[in-house]
Design an enzyme around this catalytic site. Structure first.
Site, short mmCIF file in Angstrom:
data_model
loop_
_atom_site.label_atom_id
_atom_site.label_comp_id
_atom_site.label_asym_id
_atom_site.label_seq_id
_atom_site.Cartn_x
_atom_site.Cartn_y
_atom_site.Cartn_z
N GLU A 9 44.65 51.53 30.89
CA GLU A 9 44.12 52.11 29.65
C GLU A 9 44.48 53.58 29.56
OE1 GLU A 9 40.15 50.62 30.41
OE2 GLU A 9 40.24 49.54 28.51
N GLU A 26 39.63 43.11 33.87
CA GLU A 26 38.17 43.25 33.79
C GLU A 26 37.44 41.92 33.64
OE1 GLU A 26 40.41 45.11 32.36
OE2 GLU A 26 39.82 47.22 32.37
#
Ligand code: T1G
Length: 704
Positions: free
Chosen positions: A106, A126
């Protein structure tokens, strides 16, 4: 120049290099995001700096947020690094080696350019710990690579190799593994230093049009994961977050991502998956084997026995580039074994999960040899012959004769006495158990069994060997059934005893599938073959007059109902179809035997069925820990997750039991002890845990 312990800013000419240095994997632990912001601001304020590189020190880029910080009520950051990187007035190049995962990717997506060495991997995993990319990943990735590809990556959580990532447009460049990544990145930054406008991923919208062309994209993904994502929330929130990227402006999309993330962070699913993540890493730490114990180099492996297990073990090694010599008692058996290995690889190629050239490479690593005199030079040998001591002892006597000094001699036995096996050699210090689970080339669990005389080096080497071939190694002591099968044994008995009282196989299987198992235990029994358990039960009944017999299971086997291989077991099977069909004949046999046993019949509810099966194993697991066969409860959990298909989003057998509470588990077992007798006697450790209110996950063997 900003220079905190965790993040430092260095200058190479006009390029500011932001170095994240938080070993071992540069997780975004407290202080790291702050350091990145500080260095970014300093570089932007420095007129000599024209562009920047963001790079990780040590073996990796950034492996994501610090998972240990979740659930601790951390304050939400006012300024997030990925947004700050993107807003930078000077270009930032992410230079990736090792891993860029989760928050690591990210942050790279917040950069204006991304490059990597060819051996690097990127991903948003995740979902594998029960949450979703909470740092803009669900909003930026669809803008960069399109919602379809982004959905697949985010919902699977898989690691994407660099070349594939470049093909997807995640990376702008890939450099060879031996390149100087830092120097290459600085050169890249110099080339783009004056390029404007800066490519900001949040402003890229053209690829989002894909969702307009395929409006059914999101429902199709929901349908495709329905079976695998049963009882879970994170995969569906991932889909909703990507959908938001296609329907909301970026800022609102970020808000929606945050809402969906916060629904998950403290969920039971996320807590269980975080626990499982750390439990499997904890399993590699053996209290009685110092981490610095020397590990022997394993460059060549031998396998004795080319049956289903031996062939699967040979494949496990070849799959990870280890050359294997395999032998069997006769050339015909060896040829059959090699044929089976080849067929297994061909099936993978046909399914598209293995490239033909890779199959050829792996097959070339597996060398059939005539006999013992061909394997003496190997560094490690695994015996995988018939599961009876009279078959194994002569093998180890031969291995003792031929193997070079220091070679590891491991047995794939699932239950037999490692000390008896070691006793067939003059070097018991080099002998241990390495119990693979069937199919050995698929199942990730390796149960490493310590013999009384196994040296620390032998155990450390066996554990490292397991990791080398992609297994999760879990060590335990030597007893009948070791840790995995011994903890499972009460479950296997209780499931048949439930039938004596009035349950049916299909009811029990449905309870366990609804709980999250991929398959019910009776269907699993039919797959494995009921004749295998039968032989073990007979052996135990002869050895132990109090052994609880299972007449219903015995009756089926004596009737020739072995399961799928005879088209009839607990279920009926149509020819060539593996789907289990409830069989009225089995219901009749159950009634007949229960009648002979004079067991009162009743309707059992699903809750009792679930607890009878799992509590029986929780109780046995406590006894196994009490006897120091297991180091800790989390090792039991790792075995149940990887060996028995326990649903990972429930953490593991003992973690799940902690969700109920040690006192409630104890009280229920004490009641069943009164009702059913000795098989339900609470283990002393369970009683002590209940009396002290100590959770199962803190259970340890008593100090010796
Ligand atoms: N946080 C904390 N500790 C971590 C960690 C992490 N993210 N990753 C690894 N460790 C520890 C691990 O416990 C072990 O500790 C040591 O590092 C070496 O790990 C906002 C919210 C990177 C592929 O899920 O997949 O970012 O045992 O043995 O085999 O959207 O670690 O030495 O004490 O596994 O070489 C997303 C998790 C987080 C990646 C390396 N990221 N890590 O494997 O080493 S959530 C992940 C891994 C997030 C954002 C969201 C692997 C690895 P110890 P290891 P490895």
């Amino acid at each position: 120049m900003a220079d905190t312990k965790l993040v430092r800013l260095e200058k190479i000419g006009a390029i500011g290099v932001i170095v994240v240095d938080n070993p071992p994997v540069n997780a975004l632990s407290p202080g790291v995001p702050e350091g990145i912001l500080e260095c970014l601001d300093a570089a932007n304020a420095d007129p000599e700096v024209k562009a920047m590189v963001l790079i990780g020190a040590g073996r990796s880029f950034i492996a994501g947020a610090d998972i240990r910080q979740f659930g601790k009520g951390r304050p939400r950051p006012t300024r997030r690094t990925h947004d700050a990187l993107e807003a930078s007035t000077k270009p930032v190049v992410a230079a990736i080696h090792g891993y860029a995962l989760g928050g690591g990717l990210e942050n790279a997506l917040g950069c204006h350019y991304r490059m990597a060495v060819v051996s690097a991997k990127v991903g948003l995993p995740e979902v594998l710990i029960g949450i979703l990319p909470g740092g803009g990943g669900t909003q930026r990735l669809p803008r960069l690579i399109g919602p379809k590809a982004a959905l697949e990556m985010i919902v699977s959580g898989r690691h994407v190799p660099a070349e594939e990532a470049r093909g997807l447009a995640i990376l702008d460049a890939v450099v060879p593994a031996d390149a100087d990544l830092r120097a290459e990145a600085v050169r890249f930054a110099e080339r783009v230093a004056d390029k404007r406008p800066l490519p900001r991923v949040s402003e890229m919208t053209e690829k989002l049009a894909e969702a307009k062309r395929e409006p059914g994209l999101f429902d199709a993904m929901r349908k495709s994961i329905a079976r695998r994502a049963r009882n879970q929330k994170a995969p569906y929130n991932c889909i909703a977050a990507v959908e938001a990227a296609c329907t909301l402006p970026f800022i609102q999309g970020l808000q929606r991502e945050r809402e969906l993330f916060e629904e998950l962070e403290n969920s039971d699913e996320a807590r269980a998956l975080r626990y499982a993540f750390f439990a499997e890493r904890e399993a590699a730490k053996l209290p009685d084997i110092p981490a610095k114990t020397p590990v022997r180099a394993i460059a060549t492996v031998a396998v004795v026995g080319a049956g289903t297990m031996g062939g699967g073990i040979a494949m496990s090694c070849a799959d990870f580039g280890l050359p294997v010599k395999i032998m069997d008692a006769t050339p015909e058996a060896l040829a059959r074994g090699m044929e089976r290995v080849k067929r297994n690889y061909e099936t993978s190629v046909q399914r598209g999960s293995l490239a033909a050239d890779e199959m050829a490479r792996r097959l070339a690593l597996i060398e059939p040899v005539a006999g013992y005199d061909d394997i003496g030079g190997c560094d490690l040998v695994i015996e995988a012959v018939f599961e009876e001591l009279p078959a194994k002892l002569p093998v180890f006597a031969e291995l003792d004769r031929v193997m070079k000094p220091g070679a590891l001699m491991l047995s794939n036995t699932s239950a037999l006495d490692i000390d008896a096996i070691a006793g067939a050699t003059k070097r018991p210090q080099d002998v241990a158990g390495s119990h693979f689970f069937s199919p050995a080339n698929v199942m990730k669990l390796l149960e490493v069994v310590k013999g009384a005389e196994s040296s620390k080096e032998t155990i450390a080497t066996a554990m490292a060997f397991g990791k080398r071939i992609g297994k999760i190694s879990v060590a335990c002591g030597n007893c009948d059934g070791f840790l995995a099968n011994r903890s499972r044994a009460p479950f296997n008995s209780e499931m048949v005893i439930l039938l004596e009282e009035g349950a049916l196989p299909e009811q029990v299987d449905k309870v366990m599938v609804d709980f999250g198992y991929p398959m019910g235990p009776f269907a699993v029994g039919d797959l494995a073959g009921l004749d295998i358990g039968y032989a073990g039960r007979k052996r135990r009944a002869e050895a132990n007059p109090n052994y609880r017999k299972l007449p219903i299971a015995d009756r089926l086997v004596e009737m020739g109902r072995f399961g799928q291989k005879t088209n009839a077991g607990w279920y009926r099977y149509e020819k060539g179809d593996r789907a289990p069909h409830p069989d009225p004949e089995v219901a009749r046999i159950i009634k007949e035997v229960a009648g002979e046993m004079k067991v009162p019949q009743r309707t059992l509810d699903d809750g009792e069925i679930l607890r009878r099966l799992l509590f029986s194993s929780v109780n046995e697991a406590c006894q196994i820990i009490e006897e120091a066969i297991a180091y800790r409860a989390s090792d039991v959990d790792v075995m149940w997750l990887y060996g028995f298909g326990f649903p990972r989003y429930r953490g593991g057998l003992m973690f799940w039991a902690d969700g109920i509470g040690v006192r409630e588990v104890y009280n229920q077992i004490a009641l069943w002890h009164q009702q059913y007798g000795e098989r339900w006697a609470p283990s002393p450790l369970l009683r002590r845990l209940a009396e002290s209110g100590t959770p199962f996950r803190e259970a340890r063997p008593p100090a010796r």
